[in-house]
Motif scaffolding. Structure first.
Motif, short mmCIF file in Angstrom:
data_model
loop_
_atom_site.label_atom_id
_atom_site.label_comp_id
_atom_site.label_asym_id
_atom_site.label_seq_id
_atom_site.Cartn_x
_atom_site.Cartn_y
_atom_site.Cartn_z
N ASP A 195 46.06 47.41 39.08
CA ASP A 195 46.25 48.14 37.91
C ASP A 195 46.44 47.01 36.57
O ASP A 195 46.29 47.21 35.48
N ASP A 196 47.45 46.07 37.03
CA ASP A 196 47.95 45.18 36.08
C ASP A 196 46.40 44.54 35.27
O ASP A 196 46.48 44.15 34.16
N ILE A 197 45.52 44.04 35.97
CA ILE A 197 44.33 43.31 35.74
C ILE A 197 43.56 44.32 34.93
O ILE A 197 43.15 44.01 33.94
N ARG A 200 45.03 44.65 31.31
CA ARG A 200 45.03 43.32 30.63
C ARG A 200 43.40 43.18 30.15
O ARG A 200 43.38 42.69 29.13
N PHE A 201 42.25 43.72 30.94
CA PHE A 201 41.07 43.49 30.61
C PHE A 201 40.61 45.01 30.08
O PHE A 201 39.25 45.02 29.84
N ASN A 202 41.61 46.11 30.16
CA ASN A 202 40.97 47.30 29.55
C ASN A 202 39.65 47.81 30.29
O ASN A 202 38.61 48.20 29.63
N CYS A 203 39.57 47.98 31.50
CA CYS A 203 38.40 48.14 32.37
C CYS A 203 38.90 49.18 33.55
O CYS A 203 40.16 49.21 33.73
N SER A 204 37.78 49.90 34.10
CA SER A 204 38.20 50.65 35.07
C SER A 204 38.37 49.72 36.46
O SER A 204 37.92 48.88 36.43
N ARG A 205 38.89 50.65 37.48
CA ARG A 205 39.00 49.61 38.69
C ARG A 205 37.43 49.60 39.22
O ARG A 205 37.29 48.42 39.92
N THR A 206 36.63 50.45 39.09
CA THR A 206 35.21 50.39 39.32
C THR A 206 34.62 49.16 38.77
O THR A 206 33.96 48.37 39.51
N ILE A 211 32.77 43.39 38.80
CA ILE A 211 32.78 42.08 38.39
C ILE A 211 33.27 41.09 39.23
O ILE A 211 32.74 39.93 39.56
N SER A 212 34.26 41.52 40.30
CA SER A 212 34.80 40.56 41.05
C SER A 212 33.84 40.52 42.32
O SER A 212 33.69 39.11 42.66
N MET A 213 33.20 41.31 42.83
CA MET A 213 32.29 41.20 43.88
C MET A 213 31.13 40.20 43.31
O MET A 213 30.76 39.24 43.93
N LYS A 214 30.91 40.27 41.99
CA LYS A 214 29.78 39.36 41.60
C LYS A 214 29.92 38.11 41.29
O LYS A 214 29.43 37.13 41.66
N ALA A 215 31.34 37.84 40.86
CA ALA A 215 31.77 36.64 40.55
C ALA A 215 32.38 35.71 41.59
O ALA A 215 32.36 34.64 41.64
#
Length: 286
Positions: A195-197, A200-206, A211-215
């Motif tokens: 939730d913090d992240i 911070r980046f104004n994005c949903s968990r999905t 992004i995390s899986m891709k990067a």
């Protein structure tokens, strides 16, 4: 540039703002470069200033300095540019980052207008603009009362919030992963939650997960733990004690740190340090 913009919708908002307020408005990106503006053409006075190399450099420096101040203040502020013209700027924020800047440009204060015009013409003369030319050109610049300028700066901040709300400016997917990576690694002593992240980046968990899986090839919380363990291994290699390492990697409980470390490395922290010592000893013998 790590921000990207919906130019068509953004241009419509700028046109509406200019129609309502009567002041030229510009959007700059996170690297202080112009993105779009309305009206598209700068007034004659500013074009005269930019005709000289020194004047062009002065305008660019003034814009950069204003952006730096806005990024530091995180709020709108009014200032007088290097050529004596009143302007206002506010940051376009997303989470804890700054995507860009909205600028109100080319205003003269109605109060003490004659003095402001004389000052602008004198400054223009330093850039090689003849007095008669600058005096004629300055007539195109919007004249507003101080109260109107303050109100316009407040509305400018509202436009900035609207740009964020309507997702007219956003981080580039291919670059935001670097921002996320830096944010996580800068906060390992107090590891951010999902939730913090997202905040911070104004994005949903999905979106964050994708992004995390891709990067990183794993979910974001898996990556946070991976970074904590990599940091722990580095600290132990540098000779930090196990308790110091646990604390610097965000573990308040010694035993829990040892359990997690063993799960990730196959060794206890003490066993890892012992292995390092043996390895160093082996090298020294060869």
């Amino acid at each position: 540039m790590i921000s990207t913009y919906d130019f068509q919708k953004l241009d419509g908002i700028l046109k509406d703002f200019h129609t309502a307020v009567g002041i030229r408005i510009s959007i700059f990106d996170d690297e202080f470069n112009p993105v779009t503006e309305y009206p598209k053409s700068a007034p004659a006075f500013c074009r005269c200033i930019r005709e000289s190399e020194a004047g062009e450099a002065g305008c660019k420096k003034c814009d950069r300095d204003a952006c730096h101040r806005a990024a530091k203040l995180r709020a709108p502020h009014i200032y007088v540019c290097h050529a004596g013209i009143t302007e206002a700027i506010t940051p376009i924020q997303l989470g804890g980052g700054v995507l860009g800047y909205a600028i109100l440009a080319h205003i003269l204060p109605k109060e003490n207008l004659d003095a402001a015009v004389e000052n602008a013409c004198a400054l223009a003369e330093k850039y090689g603009v003849p007095r008669e030319k600058s005096r004629a050109a300055v007539g195109e610049i919007s004249v507003k009362t101080e109260e109107e300028i303050r109100a316009a700066a407040t509305l400018l901040d509202a436009v900035s919030s609207y740009v964020n709300l309507k997702n007219l400016a956003r981080w580039k997917d291919e670059d935001v992963s670097f921002e996320i990576d830096g944010y996580i690694k800068s906060n390992l002593s107090l590891p951010p939650s999902c939730d913090d992240i997202c905040r911070r980046f104004n994005c949903s968990r999905t979106v964050l997960y994708n992004i995390s899986m891709k990067a990183f090839g794993m979910g974001v919380m898996q990556y946070v733990m991976y970074c904590r363990m990599e940091r722990a291994k580095k600290l132990l290699t540098l000779g930090k004690s196990i308790s110091e390492t646990a604390s610097e990697c965000g573990f308040s409980e010694y035993n829990y740190f040892c359990k997690v470390f063993r799960r990730h490395t196959g060794l206890s922290p003490g066993g890892y340090k012992k292995k390092l010592t043996q390895k160093d000893g082996g090298k020294s013998k060869t």
